[in-house]
Design a protein around this motif. Structure first.
Motif, PDB file in Angstrom:
ATOM      1  N   PHE A 134       0.835  -1.197   0.000  1.00  0.00           N
ATOM      2  CA  PHE A 134       0.000   0.000   0.000  1.00  0.00           C
ATOM      3  C   PHE A 134       0.873   1.253   0.000  1.00  0.00           C
ATOM      4  CE2 PHE A 134      -2.926  -2.929   2.555  1.00  0.00           C
ATOM      5  CZ  PHE A 134      -3.569  -3.383   1.404  1.00  0.00           C
ATOM      6  N   GLY A 135       0.246   2.392  -0.290  1.00  0.00           N
ATOM      7  CA  GLY A 135       0.958   3.653  -0.360  1.00  0.00           C
ATOM      8  C   GLY A 135       1.215   4.255   1.016  1.00  0.00           C
ATOM      9  N   PRO A 136       1.984   5.371   1.052  1.00  0.00           N
ATOM     10  CA  PRO A 136       2.350   5.999   2.327  1.00  0.00           C
ATOM     11  C   PRO A 136       1.163   6.398   3.192  1.00  0.00           C
ATOM     12  CG  PRO A 136       3.718   6.860   0.544  1.00  0.00           C
ATOM     13  CD  PRO A 136       2.671   6.006  -0.097  1.00  0.00           C
ATOM     14  N   ARG A 137       0.114   6.942   2.592  1.00  0.00           N
ATOM     15  CA  ARG A 137      -1.035   7.376   3.410  1.00  0.00           C
ATOM     16  C   ARG A 137      -1.733   6.184   4.055  1.00  0.00           C
ATOM     17  NH1 ARG A 137      -1.862  12.709   2.520  1.00  0.00           N
ATOM     18  NH2 ARG A 137      -1.036  13.576   0.573  1.00  0.00           N
ATOM     19  N   GLU A 138      -1.851   5.098   3.280  1.00  0.00           N
ATOM     20  CA  GLU A 138      -2.480   3.903   3.828  1.00  0.00           C
ATOM     21  C   GLU A 138      -1.625   3.301   4.941  1.00  0.00           C
ATOM     22  OE1 GLU A 138      -4.196   4.732  -0.111  1.00  0.00           O
ATOM     23  OE2 GLU A 138      -2.124   4.563   0.572  1.00  0.00           O
ATOM     24  N   LYS A 139      -0.305   3.292   4.726  1.00  0.00           N
ATOM     25  CA  LYS A 139       0.595   2.769   5.756  1.00  0.00           C
ATOM     26  C   LYS A 139       0.475   3.593   7.045  1.00  0.00           C
ATOM     27  CE  LYS A 139       3.059  -0.472   3.497  1.00  0.00           C
ATOM     28  NZ  LYS A 139       3.248  -1.864   3.945  1.00  0.00           N
ATOM     29  N   GLN A 140       0.351   4.915   6.888  1.00  0.00           N
ATOM     30  CA  GLN A 140       0.237   5.775   8.076  1.00  0.00           C
ATOM     31  C   GLN A 140      -1.087   5.535   8.793  1.00  0.00           C
ATOM     32  OE1 GLN A 140       2.884   7.392   8.952  1.00  0.00           O
ATOM     33  NE2 GLN A 140       2.127   8.463  10.761  1.00  0.00           N
ATOM     34  N   ALA A 141      -2.143   5.300   8.034  1.00  0.00           N
ATOM     35  CA  ALA A 141      -3.434   5.013   8.653  1.00  0.00           C
ATOM     36  C   ALA A 141      -3.369   3.726   9.476  1.00  0.00           C
ATOM     37  CB  ALA A 141      -4.519   4.903   7.586  1.00  0.00           C
ATOM     38  N   LEU A 142      -2.645   2.737   8.966  1.00  0.00           N
ATOM     39  CA  LEU A 142      -2.475   1.480   9.700  1.00  0.00           C
ATOM     40  C   LEU A 142      -1.651   1.710  10.960  1.00  0.00           C
ATOM     41  CD1 LEU A 142      -1.834  -0.791   6.605  1.00  0.00           C
ATOM     42  CD2 LEU A 142      -3.734  -1.066   8.216  1.00  0.00           C
TER      43      LEU A 142
END
Length: 223
Positions: free
Chosen positions: A182-190
């Motif tokens: 996944f992309g950076p924003r998705e990784k940060q959400a996780l």
């Protein structure tokens, strides 16, 4: 705290830590991340970490400017990792493994003489990170595995299903969060999901969004 440090709570973690900004990277408590270090400033960072607490703060740059600057703006939440494996190569690189301890919130970046960045951080919002397997019973494992099977099939991913089926919920949720492309924003959400149940729900939601975007397209390249 040195090589054999045990981290039972926020009070055991150093308040000032070196920062390793890395876009698209996700380290979670008790997860393991291999790193290949070759830039001189980060070689120096590892040298200093080995001599002191053996910890490094992994944090993402702001996605929109992560590659344009040598000192990009940083997101506010990262994860402290301890160097648990370390090797030198013959061509001036370090190969190491970081094992996640706890998430942290940036309090202030410090003005330092080191080539790498350092910050004062707080772990107070993430006391749950020090409790192994906290909240496992609340995870909807059935939904998680269903989403994983669909995602794996659509993207022709090879999955060790025996390992998946045997993994406890915490290890499963965190390993999948770290591994999925996944992309950076998705990784940060996780990363910022408050607890394990929430992280599993975010993981299922992101996976379903990726599938809806056409993850089954064989030409889709996932980075």
């Amino acid at each position: 705290m040195g090589m054999n440090a045990v981290y039972h709570g926020p009070e055991d973690c150093p308040a000032v830590i070196p920062l390793f900004p890395l876009s698209g990277a996700l380290l979670l408590p008790r997860g393991q991340m291999p790193l290949n270090i070759f830039e001189s400033r980060y070689l120096a960072m590892v040298d200093d970490a080995i001599r002191t607490h053996r910890v490094i703060g992994l944090i993402q740059p702001e996605p929109e400017n992560g590659r344009q600057s040598t000192a990009p703006a940083l997101l506010q939440v990262g994860c402290l990792g301890r160097i648990t494996q370390f090797a030198e190569t013959g061509d001036d690189r370090y190969i190491l493994t970081l094992t996640g301890i706890s998430r942290f919130r940036l309090v202030e970046e410090l003005s330092v003489t080191t080539a790498y960045r350092q910050a004062r951080v707080s772990y107070d919002d993430f006391a749950v990170d020090f409790q192994a397997r906290a909240g496992e019973e609340a995870v909807d494992r059935v939904s998680l595995l269903k989403a994983l099977r669909s995602f794996a099939k659509a993207n022709e991913l090879k999955i060790d299903w025996k390992g998946v089926n045997e993994a406890p919920n915490e290890a499963l949720v965190n390993a999948l969060s770290m591994m999925c492309p996944f992309g950076p924003r998705e990784k940060q959400a996780l990363l910022e999901a408050p607890d394990l149940r929430s992280r599993a729900e975010v993981l299922v939601a992101i996976t379903e969004i990726e599938l809806a975007r056409g993850g089954s397209d064989p030409d889709t390249t996932l980075q």
